[in-house]
Design a protein around this motif. Structure first.
Motif, short mmCIF file in Angstrom:
data_model
loop_
_atom_site.label_atom_id
_atom_site.label_comp_id
_atom_site.label_asym_id
_atom_site.label_seq_id
_atom_site.Cartn_x
_atom_site.Cartn_y
_atom_site.Cartn_z
N ASP A 27 -26.13 -32.97 -69.60
CA ASP A 27 -25.10 -34.03 -69.62
C ASP A 27 -25.25 -34.93 -70.84
OD1 ASP A 27 -23.51 -33.49 -67.51
OD2 ASP A 27 -24.24 -35.07 -66.20
N HIS A 28 -26.50 -35.13 -71.28
CA HIS A 28 -26.76 -36.03 -72.41
C HIS A 28 -26.80 -35.29 -73.73
CE1 HIS A 28 -27.47 -39.92 -70.37
NE2 HIS A 28 -27.82 -39.16 -69.34
N GLY A 29 -26.30 -34.06 -73.74
CA GLY A 29 -26.10 -33.35 -75.00
C GLY A 29 -27.26 -32.51 -75.50
N VAL A 30 -28.27 -32.28 -74.67
CA VAL A 30 -29.40 -31.45 -75.11
C VAL A 30 -28.97 -29.98 -75.16
CG1 VAL A 30 -31.75 -30.69 -74.59
CG2 VAL A 30 -31.08 -33.05 -74.15
N ASN A 31 -29.33 -29.30 -76.24
CA ASN A 31 -28.99 -27.89 -76.41
C ASN A 31 -29.53 -27.05 -75.26
OD1 ASN A 31 -29.59 -25.05 -77.48
ND2 ASN A 31 -28.23 -25.87 -79.05
N ILE A 32 -28.70 -26.12 -74.76
CA ILE A 32 -29.10 -25.31 -73.61
C ILE A 32 -30.32 -24.46 -73.91
CG2 ILE A 32 -27.60 -23.36 -74.20
CD1 ILE A 32 -28.26 -24.74 -70.66
N GLU A 33 -30.52 -24.06 -75.15
CA GLU A 33 -31.70 -23.25 -75.50
C GLU A 33 -32.98 -24.08 -75.42
OE1 GLU A 33 -30.99 -21.39 -79.24
OE2 GLU A 33 -29.54 -19.95 -78.42
N ILE A 34 -32.87 -25.37 -75.73
CA ILE A 34 -34.03 -26.26 -75.58
C ILE A 34 -34.38 -26.42 -74.10
CG2 ILE A 34 -34.85 -28.64 -75.89
CD1 ILE A 34 -33.21 -28.77 -78.45
N ILE A 35 -33.34 -26.58 -73.27
CA ILE A 35 -33.57 -26.69 -71.83
C ILE A 35 -34.21 -25.41 -71.30
CG2 ILE A 35 -32.45 -27.00 -69.58
CD1 ILE A 35 -30.30 -28.64 -71.03
N GLN A 36 -33.78 -24.26 -71.83
CA GLN A 36 -34.37 -22.98 -71.43
C GLN A 36 -35.87 -22.97 -71.69
OE1 GLN A 36 -33.05 -19.71 -73.84
NE2 GLN A 36 -34.18 -18.17 -72.69
N LYS A 37 -36.27 -23.44 -72.87
CA LYS A 37 -37.70 -23.48 -73.21
C LYS A 37 -38.46 -24.46 -72.32
CE LYS A 37 -37.43 -20.59 -76.69
NZ LYS A 37 -38.03 -19.24 -76.56
N LEU A 38 -37.85 -25.61 -72.04
CA LEU A 38 -38.51 -26.62 -71.22
C LEU A 38 -38.70 -26.13 -69.78
CD1 LEU A 38 -36.68 -29.85 -72.46
CD2 LEU A 38 -39.04 -29.19 -72.94
N LEU A 39 -37.75 -25.35 -69.28
CA LEU A 39 -37.85 -24.83 -67.92
C LEU A 39 -38.74 -23.60 -67.83
CD1 LEU A 39 -34.14 -25.15 -66.67
CD2 LEU A 39 -36.08 -26.56 -65.99
N GLY A 40 -39.02 -22.97 -68.96
CA GLY A 40 -39.86 -21.78 -68.95
C GLY A 40 -39.11 -20.53 -68.53
N HIS A 41 -37.79 -20.49 -68.79
CA HIS A 41 -36.99 -19.33 -68.43
C HIS A 41 -37.04 -18.27 -69.52
CE1 HIS A 41 -34.31 -21.82 -65.50
NE2 HIS A 41 -35.37 -21.32 -64.90
N VAL A 42 -37.03 -17.01 -69.10
CA VAL A 42 -36.98 -15.91 -70.06
C VAL A 42 -35.55 -15.68 -70.51
CG1 VAL A 42 -37.41 -13.43 -70.38
CG2 VAL A 42 -39.02 -14.82 -69.05
N TYR A 43 -34.61 -15.75 -69.55
CA TYR A 43 -33.21 -15.45 -69.85
C TYR A 43 -32.36 -16.72 -69.83
CZ TYR A 43 -34.86 -10.77 -68.73
OH TYR A 43 -35.57 -9.60 -68.71
N LEU A 44 -31.46 -16.81 -70.80
CA LEU A 44 -30.59 -17.97 -70.90
C LEU A 44 -29.67 -18.08 -69.69
CD1 LEU A 44 -29.84 -20.33 -72.77
CD2 LEU A 44 -28.12 -18.86 -73.82
N GLY A 45 -29.27 -16.93 -69.15
CA GLY A 45 -28.38 -16.94 -67.98
C GLY A 45 -29.01 -17.64 -66.79
N THR A 46 -30.32 -17.53 -66.66
CA THR A 46 -31.02 -18.22 -65.57
C THR A 46 -30.91 -19.73 -65.74
OG1 THR A 46 -32.62 -16.40 -65.53
CG2 THR A 46 -33.20 -18.40 -64.32
N THR A 47 -31.05 -20.18 -66.98
CA THR A 47 -30.96 -21.61 -67.27
C THR A 47 -29.56 -22.14 -66.95
OG1 THR A 47 -32.55 -21.27 -69.05
CG2 THR A 47 -31.38 -23.37 -69.03
N LEU A 48 -28.53 -21.34 -67.26
CA LEU A 48 -27.16 -21.77 -66.98
C LEU A 48 -26.92 -21.96 -65.48
CD1 LEU A 48 -25.28 -19.50 -69.53
CD2 LEU A 48 -25.52 -21.99 -69.63
N GLY A 49 -27.73 -21.29 -64.66
CA GLY A 49 -27.64 -21.49 -63.21
C GLY A 49 -28.25 -22.80 -62.76
N TYR A 50 -29.08 -23.40 -63.62
CA TYR A 50 -29.72 -24.68 -63.31
C TYR A 50 -28.96 -25.85 -63.91
CZ TYR A 50 -34.04 -22.66 -61.45
OH TYR A 50 -34.96 -22.02 -60.67
N ALA A 51 -28.60 -25.73 -65.17
CA ALA A 51 -27.96 -26.84 -65.89
C ALA A 51 -26.45 -26.77 -65.71
CB ALA A 51 -28.33 -26.80 -67.37
#
Length: 355
Positions: A308-332
């Protein structure tokens, strides 16, 4: 009829060893063991290796009759597919029967997350140092349950406001602490230099007072005194006669007696259980007027608020420890407020009031 129950259990144990070799998480292994145990009990004397897709469907119907949801049934089928993949790989079966079973697709729904205001209400509802540190840490890092429970004091870098997190498949990543999370952890950890960060809250014992043959007898454990063979010494004292002293006076006398005695139970070198963490979060949530607060809800909230505050989804992926970006999109997920604000600021007709 010959019984294959022992043989079935033996194959399940071999698969358990295989999961260990693949570094499956302990709770994942426990879940698989539970599913295979139910499957073997359903089979009874029948052999695991003689199962066809018919028995698989019968088992899924059986658990559904006992209240399993579509999602649970689908997960059970996934476990059986992996188990029979293992048997097929080892030449024990010639085909994978569960893969011949097709089920209705489970539609992924948007799982709930907390608003920023709700998170602030949760933090304000904490009452102990451990509660505050635990909640602040989860929201600051977005860590998984297993990552948080196994966090050690040695993994925290207070100067750099970061922690070394040991995630799935033995992968290590860096998570970052907000100033308030760092302060809450410092307050909770105090002068500890090693061990698990989140430990059981063990209040000092107050001893026991009971009336025995006309006297008030006190009992307590002296944790500062041990027997040569191990174990702590249990103490006993006569506080006075029960006919000339009230229970309250006897209790006060015991409190005076315990001054200078080590009555604090030693902390065990083991992490908090995930069940206890959920219990703690649930208690905080009830105080804040919020229900069903869990670790994954805070993890989704962490991801959604950053997005919501504009953080790049790939950065969020790294912070969550996800292997696949699609998994992160299910969270964010973008919140409704954020989407409405985007329309208001960017739609060509957003500023028009003409009808």
């Amino acid at each position: 009829m010959r019984s294959f129950a022992h043989h079935n259990r033996k194959l399940a144990r071999r698969y358990d060893d295989w999961m260990t070799a693949l570094h499956y998480a302990p709770h994942t292994k426990a879940y698989y063991r539970m599913v295979l145990g139910k499957f073997n009990r359903f089979l009874g004397k029948r052999s695991t290796t003689a199962v066809s897709h018919v028995e698989i469907r019968q088992f899924l119907t059986h658990i559904s009759d006992y209240g399993a949801t579509l999602g649970t049934t689908y997960r059970y089928l996934g476990v059986l597919r992996r188990f029979y993949d293992f048997l097929n790989l080892g030449g024990v079966v010639s085909y994978v029967a569960p893969r011949l079973v097709r089920m209705k697709v489970v539609r992924r729904t948007d799982l709930p997350w907390l608003t920023e205001l709700q998170v602030k209400r949760l933090i304000a509802a904490t009452q102990t140092k451990r509660e505050r540190a635990l909640l602040e840490f989860l929201y600051s890092t977005g860590c998984r349950a297993s990552e948080m429970t196994h966090l050690r004091v040695e993994d925290i870098d207070f100067e750099g406001r970061s922690v070394r997190v040991h995630g799935k498949f033995n992968k290590t990543r860096t998570a970052f602490l907000t100033p308030s999370a760092s302060a809450a952890l410092r307050t909770y950890i105090q002068d500890r230099k090693s061990g698990y960060v989140f430990q059981e809250d063990r209040p000092p014992q107050i001893g026991a007072v009971s009336a025995v043959e006309g006297c008030w007898i006190a009992r307590w454990v002296d944790y500062g005194s041990r027997f040569p063979c191990g174990g702590y010494k249990k103490r006993r004292a006569n506080l006075g006669r029960s006919d000339s002293m009230s229970y309250q006076n006897a209790r006060e006398k015991l409190t005076e007696l315990l001054v200078g005695v080590n009555v604090t139970r030693p902390q065990p070198d083991r992490p908090l259980t995930i069940t206890l963490i959920h219990y703690i979060l649930d208690k905080i949530g009830l105080r804040a007027g919020l229900k069903n607060i869990g670790i994954h809800m805070l993890r989704r909230s962490f991801a959604t608020h950053l997005y919501d505050h504009g953080v790049n989804i790939e950065i969020i992926q790294k912070l969550l420890g996800h292997v696949y970006l699609g998994t992160t999109l299910g969270y964010a997920r973008l919140s409704r407020v954020h989407m409405a604000r985007a329309i208001e600021l960017n739609h060509p007709l957003a500023g028009s009031h003409e009808v």
